[in-house]
Design an enzyme around this catalytic site. Structure first.
Site, PDB file in Angstrom:
ATOM      1  N   CYS A   8       0.859  -1.188   0.000  1.00 14.17           N
ATOM      2  CA  CYS A   8       0.000   0.000   0.000  1.00 14.17           C
ATOM      3  C   CYS A   8       0.895   1.237   0.000  1.00 14.17           C
ATOM      4  CB  CYS A   8      -0.976  -0.010   1.181  1.00 14.17           C
ATOM      5  SG  CYS A   8      -0.194   0.068   2.810  1.00 14.17           S
ATOM      6  N   ARG A  14      -3.163  -0.562   5.596  1.00 12.36           N
ATOM      7  CA  ARG A  14      -3.818  -1.611   4.804  1.00 12.36           C
ATOM      8  C   ARG A  14      -2.931  -2.823   4.533  1.00 12.36           C
ATOM      9  NH1 ARG A  14      -5.202   2.513   0.167  1.00 12.36           N
ATOM     10  NH2 ARG A  14      -3.177   3.194   0.953  1.00 12.36           N
ATOM     11  N   ASP A 123      -9.939   2.750   2.020  1.00  7.24           N
ATOM     12  CA  ASP A 123      -8.745   3.346   2.629  1.00  7.24           C
ATOM     13  C   ASP A 123      -9.092   3.992   3.966  1.00  7.24           C
ATOM     14  OD1 ASP A 123      -6.451   4.652   3.328  1.00  7.24           O
ATOM     15  OD2 ASP A 123      -6.157   5.609   1.371  1.00  7.24           O
TER      16      ASP A 123
END
Ligand code: 4NP
Length: 155
Positions: A8, A14, A123
């Site tokens: 990421c 993430r 996100d």
């Protein structure tokens, strides 16, 4: 040995969540010895930093520890060392391409490309909602593992 690198932007929210969820998943199914699993950032922004508390809190509630993980950056040589380089969103894929160059072996994918509904992972940096991110990552990791099992790569 299947080598998987989750990627990421910062490697604090993430991709570490994906790394630890997928590791937990393969451990619980007795498949851990068939995998090497890690995660990395495309940016240098968070290098050396521990996993974001939103991710650690969510995973802690599920009995998954992120101890010992600090953000590292994707390197060009990682392309040779990993079989799958899995970005969380389309923007990551563009940044991965910039670092590794071309993708002749088609190792670079979005995690949710392995689900029935390909899309970006939510996100949490913007939403603050790590539950939604976890749901997306679980869906992606399950889809990815099922893909590996269906192709006979994992048994
Ligand atoms: P991640 O989250 O890419 O999921 O680790 C972010 C971390 C840092 C920033 C953005 C997203 N940042 O802008 O520094």
């Amino acid at each position: 040995m299947i080598k998987v690198l989750f990627v990421c932007l910062g490697n604090i929210c993430r991709s570490p969540m994906a790394e630890f969820v997928f590791r937990d998943m393969v451990q619980k199914r007795g498949l851990a010895d068939q995998f090497h699993i890690a995660s990395a950032a495309t940016s240098s922004e968070e290098l050396g930093n521990p996993v974001h508390y939103g991710t650690t809190n969510k995973l802690k509630a599920l009995g998954i520890s992120t101890k010992g993980k600090y953000a590292v950056q994707l390197k060009k040589k990682d392309y040779q060392e990993y079989d799958y380089i899995l970005g969380m969103e389309y923007r990551n894929i563009r940044n991965i391409d910039r670092i590794v160059g071309s993708d002749p072996k088609r190792k670079v994918h979005m995690l949710l490309d392995f689900s029935g509904n390909p899309r970006d992972i939510a996100d949490p940096w913007y939403t603050g909602n790590f539950d939604r991110t976890y749901d997306d990552i679980l869906e992606g990791c399950e889809g990815f593992l099922n893909y590996l099992i269906s192709t006979g790569a994992v048994r």
